[in-house]
Design an enzyme around this catalytic site. Structure first.
Site, short mmCIF file in Angstrom:
data_model
loop_
_atom_site.label_atom_id
_atom_site.label_comp_id
_atom_site.label_asym_id
_atom_site.label_seq_id
_atom_site.Cartn_x
_atom_site.Cartn_y
_atom_site.Cartn_z
N LYS A 251 0.83 -1.22 0.00
CA LYS A 251 0.00 0.00 0.00
C LYS A 251 0.86 1.26 0.00
O LYS A 251 0.61 2.19 -0.76
CB LYS A 251 -0.93 0.00 1.22
CG LYS A 251 -2.01 -1.07 1.16
CD LYS A 251 -2.58 -1.34 2.53
CE LYS A 251 -1.68 -2.24 3.28
NZ LYS A 251 -1.49 -2.24 4.63
N ARG B 146 -9.78 -0.10 9.79
CA ARG B 146 -9.19 -1.42 9.95
C ARG B 146 -10.07 -2.35 10.79
O ARG B 146 -9.69 -3.50 11.02
CB ARG B 146 -7.85 -1.28 10.67
CG ARG B 146 -6.64 -1.76 9.90
CD ARG B 146 -5.46 -1.19 10.64
NE ARG B 146 -4.22 -1.83 10.41
CZ ARG B 146 -3.20 -1.23 9.77
NH1 ARG B 146 -3.37 -0.06 9.22
NH2 ARG B 146 -2.05 -1.84 9.70
N ARG C 1 11.73 -5.26 4.12
CA ARG C 1 11.33 -3.84 3.98
C ARG C 1 12.31 -2.92 4.71
O ARG C 1 12.70 -3.17 5.82
CB ARG C 1 9.93 -3.65 4.57
CG ARG C 1 9.58 -2.17 4.72
CD ARG C 1 8.11 -1.91 4.73
NE ARG C 1 7.41 -2.49 5.87
CZ ARG C 1 6.09 -2.45 6.00
NH1 ARG C 1 5.35 -1.86 5.07
NH2 ARG C 1 5.50 -3.00 7.04
N ARG D 286 11.68 -1.11 10.45
CA ARG D 286 10.71 -0.76 11.50
C ARG D 286 10.76 -1.79 12.62
O ARG D 286 10.88 -2.98 12.35
CB ARG D 286 9.29 -0.75 10.90
CG ARG D 286 8.87 0.59 10.38
CD ARG D 286 7.64 0.51 9.53
NE ARG D 286 6.50 -0.18 10.15
CZ ARG D 286 5.31 -0.29 9.57
NH1 ARG D 286 5.11 0.24 8.38
NH2 ARG D 286 4.32 -0.93 10.16
N ARG E 138 0.68 -9.35 13.60
CA ARG E 138 -0.03 -8.38 12.76
C ARG E 138 -0.89 -9.09 11.72
O ARG E 138 -1.99 -8.65 11.39
CB ARG E 138 0.97 -7.43 12.09
CG ARG E 138 1.48 -6.38 13.07
CD ARG E 138 2.73 -5.69 12.59
NE ARG E 138 2.54 -4.96 11.37
CZ ARG E 138 3.54 -4.62 10.55
NH1 ARG E 138 4.77 -4.96 10.83
NH2 ARG E 138 3.29 -3.94 9.47
P1 ADP Z 1 2.31 -1.81 3.16
O1 ADP Z 1 2.30 -0.30 3.11
O2 ADP Z 1 1.09 -2.41 2.55
O3 ADP Z 1 2.59 -2.33 4.53
P2 ADP Z 1 4.80 -1.60 1.60
O4 ADP Z 1 4.42 -0.74 0.45
O5 ADP Z 1 5.63 -0.99 2.68
O6 ADP Z 1 3.51 -2.30 2.23
O7 ADP Z 1 5.55 -2.88 0.99
C1 ADP Z 1 6.17 -3.87 1.83
C2 ADP Z 1 7.54 -4.27 1.25
O8 ADP Z 1 7.33 -4.99 0.03
C3 ADP Z 1 8.44 -3.08 0.90
O9 ADP Z 1 9.77 -3.43 1.24
C4 ADP Z 1 8.26 -2.90 -0.60
O10 ADP Z 1 9.45 -2.39 -1.21
C5 ADP Z 1 7.94 -4.32 -1.09
N1 ADP Z 1 6.95 -4.34 -2.18
C6 ADP Z 1 5.89 -3.52 -2.34
N2 ADP Z 1 5.17 -3.84 -3.44
C7 ADP Z 1 5.78 -4.93 -3.98
C8 ADP Z 1 5.52 -5.75 -5.13
N3 ADP Z 1 4.45 -5.52 -5.93
N4 ADP Z 1 6.37 -6.77 -5.37
C9 ADP Z 1 7.43 -7.00 -4.55
N5 ADP Z 1 7.74 -6.26 -3.47
C10 ADP Z 1 6.93 -5.24 -3.16
P1 ADP Z 2 1.17 -1.99 7.79
O1 ADP Z 2 2.59 -2.08 7.38
O2 ADP Z 2 0.70 -3.11 8.63
O3 ADP Z 2 0.25 -1.62 6.70
P2 ADP Z 2 0.69 0.52 9.19
O4 ADP Z 2 1.86 1.40 8.99
O5 ADP Z 2 -0.56 0.81 8.47
O6 ADP Z 2 1.16 -0.95 8.96
O7 ADP Z 2 0.34 0.45 10.74
C1 ADP Z 2 1.32 0.19 11.73
C2 ADP Z 2 0.65 -0.01 13.09
O8 ADP Z 2 -0.07 1.19 13.43
C3 ADP Z 2 -0.38 -1.12 13.14
O9 ADP Z 2 0.20 -2.38 13.40
C4 ADP Z 2 -1.28 -0.65 14.28
O10 ADP Z 2 -0.68 -0.90 15.55
C5 ADP Z 2 -1.30 0.87 14.10
N1 ADP Z 2 -2.42 1.30 13.26
C6 ADP Z 2 -2.36 1.93 12.04
N2 ADP Z 2 -3.59 2.19 11.56
C7 ADP Z 2 -4.47 1.72 12.48
C8 ADP Z 2 -5.88 1.67 12.57
N3 ADP Z 2 -6.69 2.14 11.58
N4 ADP Z 2 -6.43 1.10 13.68
C9 ADP Z 2 -5.68 0.63 14.67
N5 ADP Z 2 -4.34 0.63 14.66
C10 ADP Z 2 -3.73 1.17 13.57
#
Ligand code: ADP
Ligand code: ADP
Length: 224
Positions: A16, A91, A130, A163, A174
């Site tokens: 995302k 969420r 990541r 992270r 998670r």
């Molecule tokens: P989210 O925001 O949903 O938690 P991220 O965008 O941070 O996910 O992506 C998680 C990890 O996977 C990052 O290290 C990113 O560079 C990698 N990644 C994201 N999209 C892809 C994809 N389509 N194929 C392979 N790796 C990806």
């Molecule tokens: P991800 O890589 O899982 O997409 P995020 O960066 O969106 O992670 O979220 C990191 C952490 O922040 C989550 O594991 C949770 O603890 C908290 N968090 C983020 N958004 C929400 C939400 N809408 N409701 C509850 N907790 C949240």
């Protein structure tokens, strides 16, 4: 043409944030990530940050009332009044209902919920590799999307870090939390005809194209 109020959701590590960076350049819509907002609060040591940190470190969700208040305030800011892309919120069903209520009160509604779907095994691979830019959060992956210089952000030269909640045991929790508390939103949005699914296992460019196509279709449907 009316506004686009979009929700982007999916398991942790689905891509995302990666798509957010791309979509930001395509559409003039504010990209609102509750995870980024919470990390900002933790970094600044605000009261909310201190309260949220223990949940985040354990891979649990921050309680609904805290998140709903934070998101509601952000959505009331002027840049979000003509549309937005929400990442990581809602969420839980409770959060989704609170969002619906807030929008309905001002005659607005969610346009669509876009699910970026990736199986658990791939989530673990992605999250373990990541890396984030310490300054502005730009996203990398040690194998799938490496920076030109190891450990250094291509865009601003800052250091790349992992992270705390991307460590293995927290990731497993998670994922469990996602399946238990967030996945029920699929039926919730489906029932309202708002669900759009994207295969998140494709390359970042393909996922990006697919999301853009979905948004273009939504715009067209809205115009007719
Ligand atoms: P989210 O925001 O949903 O938690 P991220 O965008 O941070 O996910 O992506 C998680 C990890 O996977 C990052 O290290 C990113 O560079 C990698 N990644 C994201 N999209 C892809 C994809 N389509 N194929 C392979 N790796 C990806
Ligand atoms: P991800 O890589 O899982 O997409 P995020 O960066 O969106 O992670 O979220 C990191 C952490 O922040 C989550 O594991 C949770 O603890 C908290 N968090 C983020 N958004 C929400 C939400 N809408 N409701 C509850 N907790 C949240």
């Amino acid at each position: 043409m009316s506004e686009l109020n979009l929700i982007l959701f999916g398991p942790p590590g689905a891509g995302k944030g990666t798509q957010a960076d791309r979509l930001r350049n395509d559409f003039r819509l504010p990209f609102i990530s509750t995870g980024d907002m919470l990390r900002g609060n933790v970094k600044e040591g605000t009261e909310l940050g201190q309260e949220a940190q223990k949940y985040m470190d354990a891979g649990e969700l921050v309680p609904d009332e805290l998140i709903v208040k934070m998101a509601a305030e952000r959505l009331n800011e002027s840049d979000a009044l003509d549309g937005f892309i929400l990442d990581g919120f809602p969420r839980t069903i409770e959060q989704a209902k609170a969002l619906d209520k807030q929008l309905t009160e001002v005659g607005r509604r969610v346009t669509a919920a876009i699910l970026v779907d990736v199986p658990d095994q791939e989530v673990v691979r992605r999250i373990s590799g990541r890396r984030l830019c310490v300054k502005s959060g730009h996203n990398y992956h040690v194998d799938f999307d490496p920076p030109k210089r190891e450990g250094v952000c291509d865009q601003d030269g800052s250091r790349l870090i992992q992270r705390d909640d991307d460590k293995d045991e927290v990731v497993r929790n998670r994922l469990k939390v996602y399946h238990d508390q967030t996945e029920p939103l699929i039926d919730y949005f489906d029932d309202q005809g708002l669900m759009r699914r994207i295969d998140g296992t494709r390359s970042p460019a393909e996922v990006h194209d697919h999301i853009r196509a979905v948004i273009a279709t939504l715009r067209m449907e809205d115009d007719v």
